[in-house]
Design a protein around this motif. Structure first.
Motif, PDB file in Angstrom:
ATOM      1  N   GLY A  99       0.817  -1.210   0.000  1.00  0.00           N
ATOM      2  CA  GLY A  99       0.000   0.000   0.000  1.00  0.00           C
ATOM      3  C   GLY A  99       0.850   1.260   0.000  1.00  0.00           C
ATOM      4  O   GLY A  99       1.917   1.308   0.630  1.00  0.00           O
ATOM      5  N   ILE A 100       0.405   2.276  -0.684  1.00  0.00           N
ATOM      6  CA  ILE A 100       1.154   3.520  -0.841  1.00  0.00           C
ATOM      7  C   ILE A 100       1.415   4.204   0.490  1.00  0.00           C
ATOM      8  O   ILE A 100       2.446   4.872   0.679  1.00  0.00           O
ATOM      9  N   ASP A 101       0.525   4.052   1.461  1.00  0.00           N
ATOM     10  CA  ASP A 101       0.675   4.733   2.743  1.00  0.00           C
ATOM     11  C   ASP A 101       1.714   4.086   3.650  1.00  0.00           C
ATOM     12  O   ASP A 101       1.952   4.569   4.767  1.00  0.00           O
ATOM     13  N   HIS A 102       2.323   2.986   3.188  1.00  0.00           N
ATOM     14  CA  HIS A 102       3.289   2.270   4.038  1.00  0.00           C
ATOM     15  C   HIS A 102       4.661   2.168   3.388  1.00  0.00           C
ATOM     16  O   HIS A 102       5.461   1.309   3.758  1.00  0.00           O
ATOM     17  N   VAL A 103       4.942   3.078   2.450  1.00  0.00           N
ATOM     18  CA  VAL A 103       6.257   3.113   1.806  1.00  0.00           C
ATOM     19  C   VAL A 103       6.901   4.458   2.106  1.00  0.00           C
ATOM     20  O   VAL A 103       6.296   5.513   1.910  1.00  0.00           O
ATOM     21  N   LEU A 104       8.161   4.413   2.601  1.00  0.00           N
ATOM     22  CA  LEU A 104       8.882   5.613   2.999  1.00  0.00           C
ATOM     23  C   LEU A 104      10.164   5.756   2.198  1.00  0.00           C
ATOM     24  O   LEU A 104      10.709   4.768   1.697  1.00  0.00           O
ATOM     25  N   LEU A 105      10.667   6.980   2.127  1.00  0.00           N
ATOM     26  CA  LEU A 105      11.946   7.217   1.478  1.00  0.00           C
ATOM     27  C   LEU A 105      13.016   6.361   2.125  1.00  0.00           C
ATOM     28  O   LEU A 105      13.069   6.209   3.342  1.00  0.00           O
TER      29      LEU A 105
ATOM     30  N   ILE B 263      11.862   6.644  -7.570  1.00  0.00           N
ATOM     31  CA  ILE B 263      10.544   7.020  -7.038  1.00  0.00           C
ATOM     32  C   ILE B 263       9.792   7.873  -8.053  1.00  0.00           C
ATOM     33  O   ILE B 263       8.592   7.680  -8.283  1.00  0.00           O
ATOM     34  N   MET B 264      10.498   8.794  -8.672  1.00  0.00           N
ATOM     35  CA  MET B 264       9.855   9.661  -9.647  1.00  0.00           C
ATOM     36  C   MET B 264       9.426   8.889 -10.896  1.00  0.00           C
ATOM     37  O   MET B 264       8.530   9.327 -11.631  1.00  0.00           O
ATOM     38  N   SER B 265      10.046   7.722 -11.142  1.00  0.00           N
ATOM     39  CA  SER B 265       9.716   6.960 -12.354  1.00  0.00           C
ATOM     40  C   SER B 265       8.710   5.843 -12.120  1.00  0.00           C
ATOM     41  O   SER B 265       8.441   5.056 -13.022  1.00  0.00           O
ATOM     42  N   ILE B 266       8.135   5.758 -10.928  1.00  0.00           N
ATOM     43  CA  ILE B 266       7.143   4.709 -10.655  1.00  0.00           C
ATOM     44  C   ILE B 266       5.931   4.930 -11.544  1.00  0.00           C
ATOM     45  O   ILE B 266       5.318   6.004 -11.526  1.00  0.00           O
ATOM     46  N   PRO B 267       5.565   3.940 -12.340  1.00  0.00           N
ATOM     47  CA  PRO B 267       4.417   4.133 -13.238  1.00  0.00           C
ATOM     48  C   PRO B 267       3.101   4.226 -12.479  1.00  0.00           C
ATOM     49  O   PRO B 267       2.877   3.512 -11.503  1.00  0.00           O
TER      50      PRO B 267
ATOM     51  N   ASP C 296       1.198  12.855  -8.112  1.00  0.00           N
ATOM     52  CA  ASP C 296       2.110  13.707  -7.351  1.00  0.00           C
ATOM     53  C   ASP C 296       1.844  13.572  -5.856  1.00  0.00           C
ATOM     54  O   ASP C 296       2.772  13.611  -5.042  1.00  0.00           O
ATOM     55  N   GLU C 297       0.578  13.403  -5.490  1.00  0.00           N
ATOM     56  CA  GLU C 297       0.232  13.220  -4.079  1.00  0.00           C
ATOM     57  C   GLU C 297       0.861  11.946  -3.526  1.00  0.00           C
ATOM     58  O   GLU C 297       1.358  11.921  -2.390  1.00  0.00           O
ATOM     59  N   ASP C 298       0.855  10.889  -4.316  1.00  0.00           N
ATOM     60  CA  ASP C 298       1.476   9.635  -3.895  1.00  0.00           C
ATOM     61  C   ASP C 298       2.978   9.816  -3.688  1.00  0.00           C
ATOM     62  O   ASP C 298       3.561   9.319  -2.713  1.00  0.00           O
ATOM     63  N   ARG C 299       3.616  10.519  -4.602  1.00  0.00           N
ATOM     64  CA  ARG C 299       5.064  10.723  -4.501  1.00  0.00           C
ATOM     65  C   ARG C 299       5.415  11.549  -3.262  1.00  0.00           C
ATOM     66  O   ARG C 299       6.426  11.309  -2.591  1.00  0.00           O
TER      67      ARG C 299
ATOM     68  N   GLY D  75       5.924  12.760   3.237  1.00  0.00           N
ATOM     69  CA  GLY D  75       4.623  13.017   3.842  1.00  0.00           C
ATOM     70  C   GLY D  75       4.237  11.988   4.895  1.00  0.00           C
ATOM     71  O   GLY D  75       3.819  12.344   6.006  1.00  0.00           O
ATOM     72  N   THR D  76       4.380  10.715   4.571  1.00  0.00           N
ATOM     73  CA  THR D  76       4.012   9.658   5.525  1.00  0.00           C
ATOM     74  C   THR D  76       4.937   9.668   6.732  1.00  0.00           C
ATOM     75  O   THR D  76       4.489   9.534   7.871  1.00  0.00           O
ATOM     76  N   ALA D  77       6.244   9.836   6.493  1.00  0.00           N
ATOM     77  CA  ALA D  77       7.210   9.889   7.605  1.00  0.00           C
ATOM     78  C   ALA D  77       6.912  11.073   8.530  1.00  0.00           C
ATOM     79  O   ALA D  77       6.977  10.944   9.753  1.00  0.00           O
ATOM     80  N   ALA D  78       6.562  12.216   7.950  1.00  0.00           N
ATOM     81  CA  ALA D  78       6.245  13.395   8.757  1.00  0.00           C
ATOM     82  C   ALA D  78       5.037  13.113   9.636  1.00  0.00           C
ATOM     83  O   ALA D  78       5.010  13.518  10.809  1.00  0.00           O
ATOM     84  N   GLY D  79       4.029  12.430   9.083  1.00  0.00           N
ATOM     85  CA  GLY D  79       2.861  12.090   9.878  1.00  0.00           C
ATOM     86  C   GLY D  79       3.199  11.161  11.032  1.00  0.00           C
ATOM     87  O   GLY D  79       2.713  11.338  12.162  1.00  0.00           O
ATOM     88  N   LEU D  80       4.058  10.169  10.779  1.00  0.00           N
ATOM     89  CA  LEU D  80       4.452   9.232  11.822  1.00  0.00           C
ATOM     90  C   LEU D  80       5.228   9.938  12.942  1.00  0.00           C
ATOM     91  O   LEU D  80       5.095   9.594  14.117  1.00  0.00           O
ATOM     92  N   LEU D  81       6.040  10.912  12.571  1.00  0.00           N
ATOM     93  CA  LEU D  81       6.874  11.618  13.542  1.00  0.00           C
ATOM     94  C   LEU D  81       6.183  12.827  14.166  1.00  0.00           C
ATOM     95  O   LEU D  81       6.757  13.511  15.011  1.00  0.00           O
ATOM     96  N   GLY D  82       4.954  13.100  13.727  1.00  0.00           N
ATOM     97  CA  GLY D  82       4.213  14.234  14.265  1.00  0.00           C
ATOM     98  C   GLY D  82       4.765  15.573  13.824  1.00  0.00           C
ATOM     99  O   GLY D  82       4.672  16.565  14.539  1.00  0.00           O
ATOM    100  N   ILE D  83       5.341  15.623  12.610  1.00  0.00           N
ATOM    101  CA  ILE D  83       5.908  16.865  12.081  1.00  0.00           C
ATOM    102  C   ILE D  83       4.884  17.561  11.205  1.00  0.00           C
ATOM    103  O   ILE D  83       4.350  16.945  10.279  1.00  0.00           O
TER     104      ILE D  83
END
Length: 319
Positions: free
Chosen positions: A270-276, A292-296, A300-303, A309-317
């Motif tokens: 799932g897209i919400d569980h992949v981090l840089l 990451i930029m070449s993922i078919p 832009d929201e997913d990228r 974005g997901t990491a920031a949410g996990l860390l409360g940033i």
């Protein structure tokens, strides 16, 4: 013979190279102040400053939160892989100072393992420790070690990191860094699922390096095993392995090298569980985010989610 750096901004790698050259000829290296720092003309005394850690890093030095580190390690069973190496041995020293319940040191080098074990015997004689001679590429051996040691924390530092040596012995580098590291991640995640750790600690969140190893691609096989042979698995987890992976508390880094490999990982977890990637910004690709930029098929929201974005949410940033 003194050598002085006059340029305001030099990349950390270049400063390191200059430092190595000056040391090789017995010279010293220091930094002159900026011309704009002179207040009353050049006749003033010039203050020559030594090269700082920040000069080598190319950024401000990060201050370690030792209180949080101790809270994480103290009275826990800890396993360090690559424990005799440059990074692993320093991890061992830092961890030992925080008094773990047990410290297991794993390395493939007998000599380096002996050295760090002897050092701990001298400096931390009261620490319950075990030196384990093993190769992370041996899946069966690593499984037995994890079962025997039952670590609560694993610090994975086993890798071949000296580029000139790895370039000369390419096959060994491939086996360790390409096969061994993802294999160890796979085994660690499997133990977390099948030994009930994720059930006992429902609030636990884990970021799996190496894209979770081989587990995301083979999770359906794990589902089939516990359904077909439940009596041979031992205590069963409360959910199917795929349920922990898809929409659970597991997150997976983007060290997958190609856009197509990333697309497959996203389909599995799932897209919400992949981090840089946890190795960022090491340039595995031409640029660290090219794949990451070449993922078919990604928006832009997913990228943005993957790139922070997901990491920031996990860390409360706040974003």
């Amino acid at each position: 013979m003194p050598v002085r750096v006059t340029k305001d901004r030099i990349e950390g790698a270049n400063i390191k190279r200059v430092l190595e050259l000056t040391e090789s000829i017995g010279a010293t290296l220091a930094r002159l102040p900026n011309l704009t720092d002179f207040r009353s003309g050049l006749e003033n005394d010039i203050e020559v400053k030594p090269v700082d850690v920040e000069d080598l890093l190319g950024r401000p030095q990060t201050v370690l939160d030792r209180a949080s580190m101790k809270a994480m390690v103290h009275d826990k069973r800890v396993l360090v892989t690559g424990a005799g190496g440059t990074i692993g041995s320093e991890l061992v020293r830092q961890i030992a100072a925080f008094t773990p319940a047990r410290l297991s040191m794993l390395d493939a080098s007998e000599f380096h393992l002996y050295e760090i074990d002897l050092e701990l015997e001298e400096q931390f004689p009261d620490i319950d420790r075990r030196a384990v001679l093993a190769d992370i590429r041996d899946a069966g051996r690593i499984r037995r070690i994890i079962a025997d040691e039952a670590p609560e924390l694993v610090f994975h530092a086993a890798a071949l990191k000296h580029v000139p040596v790895v370039e000369t012995h390419f096959e060994e580098g491939v086996l360790t860094n390409t096969i061994g590291n993802p294999l160890e991640t796979t085994i660690a995640l499997s133990h977390l699922i099948f030994e009930g750790t994720l059930d006992r600690f429902p609030g636990l969140k884990i970021c799996a390096s190496h894209g979770g190893g081989f587990l995301p691609s083979y999770a359906n096989r794990s589902d089939a095993v516990i359904t077909t042979f439940p009596d041979e698995v031992g205590p069963l987890p409360k959910k199917k392995p795929t349920e922990y992976i898809r929409g659970g508390k597991l997150y997976f880094d983007s060290i997958m090298f190609t856009g197509e490999a990333m697309r497959h990982l996203i389909c599995e977890v799932g897209i919400d569980h992949v981090l840089l990637g946890t190795d960022y910004p090491f340039p595995w690709n031409t640029a660290p985010i090219d794949h990451i930029m070449s993922i078919p098929g990604l928006t832009d929201e997913d990228r943005v989610k993957i790139l922070g974005g997901t990491a920031a949410g996990l860390l409360g940033i706040e974003q």
